[in-house]
Design a protein around this motif. Structure first.
Motif, PDB file in Angstrom:
ATOM      1  N   ILE A   6       0.837  -1.204   0.000  1.00 49.45           N
ATOM      2  CA  ILE A   6       0.000   0.000   0.000  1.00 49.45           C
ATOM      3  C   ILE A   6       0.870   1.252   0.000  1.00 49.45           C
ATOM      4  CG2 ILE A   6      -1.634   1.344   1.368  1.00 49.45           C
ATOM      5  CD1 ILE A   6      -2.821  -1.318   2.337  1.00 49.45           C
ATOM      6  N   ALA A   7       1.916   1.259   0.829  1.00 53.17           N
ATOM      7  CA  ALA A   7       2.806   2.416   0.912  1.00 53.17           C
ATOM      8  C   ALA A   7       3.460   2.704  -0.438  1.00 53.17           C
ATOM      9  CB  ALA A   7       3.881   2.172   1.972  1.00 53.17           C
ATOM     10  N   GLY A   8       3.985   1.663  -1.085  1.00 57.14           N
ATOM     11  CA  GLY A   8       4.623   1.851  -2.379  1.00 57.14           C
ATOM     12  C   GLY A   8       3.661   2.346  -3.430  1.00 57.14           C
ATOM     13  N   ALA A   9       2.438   1.792  -3.436  1.00 57.03           N
ATOM     14  CA  ALA A   9       1.450   2.185  -4.439  1.00 57.03           C
ATOM     15  C   ALA A   9       1.002   3.634  -4.254  1.00 57.03           C
ATOM     16  CB  ALA A   9       0.244   1.250  -4.366  1.00 57.03           C
ATOM     17  N   ILE A  14       1.059   9.351  -5.946  1.00 59.70           N
ATOM     18  CA  ILE A  14       1.221  10.749  -5.521  1.00 59.70           C
ATOM     19  C   ILE A  14       2.382  11.397  -6.275  1.00 59.70           C
ATOM     20  CG2 ILE A  14       1.860  12.257  -3.603  1.00 59.70           C
ATOM     21  CD1 ILE A  14      -1.004  11.252  -3.474  1.00 59.70           C
ATOM     22  N   SER A  15       3.482  10.668  -6.413  1.00 58.56           N
ATOM     23  CA  SER A  15       4.649  11.219  -7.095  1.00 58.56           C
ATOM     24  C   SER A  15       4.343  11.514  -8.565  1.00 58.56           C
ATOM     25  CB  SER A  15       5.817  10.236  -6.984  1.00 58.56           C
ATOM     26  OG  SER A  15       6.997  10.792  -7.499  1.00 58.56           O
ATOM     27  N   ILE A  16       3.667  10.593  -9.239  1.00 56.43           N
ATOM     28  CA  ILE A  16       3.332  10.807 -10.651  1.00 56.43           C
ATOM     29  C   ILE A  16       2.385  11.994 -10.823  1.00 56.43           C
ATOM     30  CG2 ILE A  16       2.068   9.832 -12.612  1.00 56.43           C
ATOM     31  CD1 ILE A  16       3.193   7.116 -11.913  1.00 56.43           C
ATOM     32  N   LEU A  17       1.397  12.116  -9.924  1.00 50.83           N
ATOM     33  CA  LEU A  17       0.385  13.166 -10.079  1.00 50.83           C
ATOM     34  C   LEU A  17       0.839  14.526  -9.554  1.00 50.83           C
ATOM     35  CD1 LEU A  17      -2.861  11.210  -9.070  1.00 50.83           C
ATOM     36  CD2 LEU A  17      -1.943  11.651 -11.365  1.00 50.83           C
ATOM     37  N   PHE A  18       1.679  14.535  -8.510  1.00 47.69           N
ATOM     38  CA  PHE A  18       2.085  15.796  -7.885  1.00 47.69           C
ATOM     39  C   PHE A  18       3.234  16.468  -8.637  1.00 47.69           C
ATOM     40  CE2 PHE A  18       4.427  18.020  -4.323  1.00 47.69           C
ATOM     41  CZ  PHE A  18       3.519  19.074  -4.221  1.00 47.69           C
ATOM     42  N   THR A  19       4.106  15.674  -9.248  1.00 43.07           N
ATOM     43  CA  THR A  19       5.276  16.243  -9.921  1.00 43.07           C
ATOM     44  C   THR A  19       4.911  17.213 -11.043  1.00 43.07           C
ATOM     45  OG1 THR A  19       6.581  14.282  -9.361  1.00 43.07           O
ATOM     46  CG2 THR A  19       7.450  15.718 -11.083  1.00 43.07           C
ATOM     47  N   MET A  58       9.749  13.744  -1.483  1.00 48.87           N
ATOM     48  CA  MET A  58       9.511  13.749  -0.032  1.00 48.87           C
ATOM     49  C   MET A  58       8.027  13.761   0.311  1.00 48.87           C
ATOM     50  SD  MET A  58      12.546  16.002   1.716  1.00 48.87           S
ATOM     51  CE  MET A  58      12.178  17.535   0.872  1.00 48.87           C
ATOM     52  N   VAL A  59       7.244  14.554  -0.428  1.00 47.81           N
ATOM     53  CA  VAL A  59       5.802  14.584  -0.173  1.00 47.81           C
ATOM     54  C   VAL A  59       5.192  13.206  -0.432  1.00 47.81           C
ATOM     55  CG1 VAL A  59       3.599  15.486  -1.026  1.00 47.81           C
ATOM     56  CG2 VAL A  59       5.506  17.051  -0.607  1.00 47.81           C
ATOM     57  N   ALA A  60       5.581  12.580  -1.546  1.00 46.60           N
ATOM     58  CA  ALA A  60       5.053  11.256  -1.878  1.00 46.60           C
ATOM     59  C   ALA A  60       5.449  10.221  -0.825  1.00 46.60           C
ATOM     60  CB  ALA A  60       5.552  10.827  -3.261  1.00 46.60           C
ATOM     61  N   MET A  61       6.688  10.317  -0.331  1.00 51.19           N
ATOM     62  CA  MET A  61       7.128   9.401   0.723  1.00 51.19           C
ATOM     63  C   MET A  61       6.279   9.535   1.973  1.00 51.19           C
ATOM     64  SD  MET A  61      11.288   9.349   0.796  1.00 51.19           S
ATOM     65  CE  MET A  61      11.203   8.536   2.398  1.00 51.19           C
ATOM     66  N   TRP A  62       6.052  10.764   2.412  1.00 49.54           N
ATOM     67  CA  TRP A  62       5.282  10.990   3.632  1.00 49.54           C
ATOM     68  C   TRP A  62       3.833  10.525   3.467  1.00 49.54           C
ATOM     69  CZ3 TRP A  62       6.460  11.680   8.480  1.00 49.54           C
ATOM     70  CH2 TRP A  62       7.695  12.235   8.833  1.00 49.54           C
ATOM     71  N   VAL A  63       3.246  10.839   2.308  1.00 49.43           N
ATOM     72  CA  VAL A  63       1.856  10.426   2.081  1.00 49.43           C
ATOM     73  C   VAL A  63       1.766   8.905   1.997  1.00 49.43           C
ATOM     74  CG1 VAL A  63      -0.107  10.551   0.504  1.00 49.43           C
ATOM     75  CG2 VAL A  63       1.260  12.595   0.933  1.00 49.43           C
ATOM     76  N   GLY A  64       2.740   8.280   1.313  1.00 47.62           N
ATOM     77  CA  GLY A  64       2.749   6.827   1.219  1.00 47.62           C
ATOM     78  C   GLY A  64       2.931   6.168   2.577  1.00 47.62           C
ATOM     79  N   LEU A  66       2.431   7.487   5.773  1.00 49.17           N
ATOM     80  CA  LEU A  66       1.302   7.696   6.686  1.00 49.17           C
ATOM     81  C   LEU A  66       0.015   7.096   6.113  1.00 49.17           C
ATOM     82  CD1 LEU A  66       2.025  11.378   7.797  1.00 49.17           C
ATOM     83  CD2 LEU A  66       2.554   9.266   9.027  1.00 49.17           C
ATOM     84  N   GLY A  67      -0.132   7.168   4.784  1.00 50.71           N
ATOM     85  CA  GLY A  67      -1.329   6.614   4.161  1.00 50.71           C
ATOM     86  C   GLY A  67      -1.435   5.118   4.353  1.00 50.71           C
ATOM     87  N   SER A  68      -0.288   4.448   4.357  1.00 48.57           N
ATOM     88  CA  SER A  68      -0.286   3.003   4.573  1.00 48.57           C
ATOM     89  C   SER A  68      -0.884   2.655   5.933  1.00 48.57           C
ATOM     90  CB  SER A  68       1.153   2.477   4.478  1.00 48.57           C
ATOM     91  OG  SER A  68       1.225   1.129   4.892  1.00 48.57           O
ATOM     92  N   TYR A  69      -0.477   3.395   6.954  1.00 47.76           N
ATOM     93  CA  TYR A  69      -1.013   3.125   8.287  1.00 47.76           C
ATOM     94  C   TYR A  69      -2.468   3.562   8.400  1.00 47.76           C
ATOM     95  CZ  TYR A  69       3.575   1.771   9.935  1.00 47.76           C
ATOM     96  OH  TYR A  69       4.762   1.102  10.111  1.00 47.76           O
ATOM     97  N   GLY A  70      -2.840   4.613   7.651  1.00 52.37           N
ATOM     98  CA  GLY A  70      -4.235   5.032   7.645  1.00 52.37           C
ATOM     99  C   GLY A  70      -5.140   3.951   7.069  1.00 52.37           C
ATOM    100  N   VAL A  71      -4.705   3.346   5.962  1.00 57.55           N
ATOM    101  CA  VAL A  71      -5.473   2.270   5.346  1.00 57.55           C
ATOM    102  C   VAL A  71      -5.542   1.066   6.285  1.00 57.55           C
ATOM    103  CG1 VAL A  71      -5.535   0.610   3.445  1.00 57.55           C
ATOM    104  CG2 VAL A  71      -4.973   3.007   2.985  1.00 57.55           C
TER     105      VAL A  71
END
Length: 361
Positions: A6-9, A14-19, A58-64, A66-71
């Motif tokens: 989940i974290a990697g996905a 996020i990285s593809i869309l935010f960049t 860095m943004v994608a890493m943090w979202v991935g 924290l998002g993993s634990y959120g899921v």
């Protein structure tokens, strides 16, 4: 363990869309790359390409992360971030901020030199020493701190201990070396990002294997005394996804560069993972492409100061091949291949040591 995927996905998406948003924003603000005059002439056309793309990583890493634990929380799983994960993420972010300042000064002053050497070293010192001190705290119920004061290869080398003060010095040296090594590698489109993704992918496997053979659950000489291997695997997966997503826009011809913002952050993450997983010497093999790039600069400077002659046409090493007539994409792909070989060889050493320790070989 589903959190690793989940974290990697999440980080990848996020990285593809935010960049591309950053590309537009930085282009409007005029945050373009300055190219050093003594560099390869073919790079002059890259002047003005948006830089500081490491922000997206860095943004994608943090979202991935924290998002993993959120899921996981939504799925009813009792998993949460640990001291090890927080410390590595903070180390990555701290060095990324140092790199951001360096990039920002370059842009504002329209030159290829940002922070002076003293300021950059002080920034790395503050981040590195803070990380080192905290990494020896937060002892768990098994008596393990996130990092160990012993030197390590695949496990701690028990008879080589730095002590608390010595570890802080050693830790700063490791962080400075790896952040600069990745920084030197970041000279061609996608070279550092692709190489880093291979390293982090390797550490996903290593951390997962350490989790399956954790000494708190499996006894014997082949078990691993590491803190929070699952959390570190999630961090590594987030970084891998973020780097791959960023490569979508950073691959030749690059639409954006990661800048020192990205290269210092990724170098810090390489250092942090090696210390938290007790694989500091093994990382020299896994991240061999970064080591070669840094050593080429050291050798070039050292030999030139002694003999006034150059070993390579230009350092870092990738520029040597550019000046020898290789196309930039050829250099990148071949260096990626070498990086992949280093990562696989390091993983092979890791597994073969486990076979030997478990008596399965």
């Amino acid at each position: 363990m589903i959190g690793i995927g989940i974290a990697g996905a999440i980080a990848l998406v996020i990285s593809i869309l935010f960049t591309p948003y950053l590309i537009k924003l930085f282009s409007r603000q005029g945050f373009g790359q300055e190219i050093r005059e003594e560099g390869p002439q073919g790079h002059k056309s890259k002047r003005g390409t948006p830089t500081m793309g490491g922000v997206a990583i860095m943004v994608a890493m943090w979202v991935g992360y924290l998002g993993s634990y959120g899921v996981n929380m939504l799925m009813g799983r009792d998993e949460s971030p640990t001291a090890s994960g927080w410390l590595v993420m903070m180390l990555t972010t701290g060095l990324g901020l140092v790199g951001f300042l360096d990039d920002f000064i370059k842009i504002r002053k329209q030159r290829n030199l940002g922070l002076n050497k003293t300021a950059k070293l002080v920034g790395q010192l503050v981040v590195g020493v803070t990380f080192a001190i905290l990494a020896l705290q937060f002892v768990d119920e098994n008596g393990l701190s996130p990092a160990s004061p012993n030197l390590s290869f695949i496990r701690d080398i028990s008879f080589i201990s730095f002590g608390t003060v010595g570890f802080v010095v050693f830790c700063y040296g490791i962080i400075g070396a790896w952040s600069n090594a990745v920084n030197f590698t970041d000279g061609l489109d996608g070279l550092a990002g692709g190489s880093a993704a291979m390293v982090f992918g390797t550490y996903v496997v290593i951390c997962f294997w350490q989790l399956r053979n954790d000494c708190s659950a499996v006894l014997g000489p082949a078990c691993y005394d590491t803190r929070d291997p699952l959390d570190l695997a999630i961090v590594a997966a987030s970084a891998m996804g973020a780097c791959i997503g960023f490569l979508w826009w950073n691959a030749a011809p690059a639409k954006i560069f990661m800048g020192d913002t990205g290269s210092l952050a990724l170098g810090g993450l390489v250092a942090g993972l090696s210390m938290m997983t007790r694989t500091e010497l093994l990382m020299i093999v896994i991240g061999g492409i970064f080591v070669v790039e840094m050593m080429s600069v050291i050798v070039q400077i050292g030999v030139f100061q002694l003999t006034k002659k150059r070993v390579f046409r230009m350092a870092p090493f990738h520029h040597h091949f550019e000046l020898a007539g290789w196309a930039e994409t050829t250099v990148i792909i071949r260096f990626w291949l070498l990086g992949g070989v280093c990562a696989m060889f390091g993983l092979g050493l890791f597994y073969s040591e486990w076979l030997a320790a478990s008596g399965a070989g």
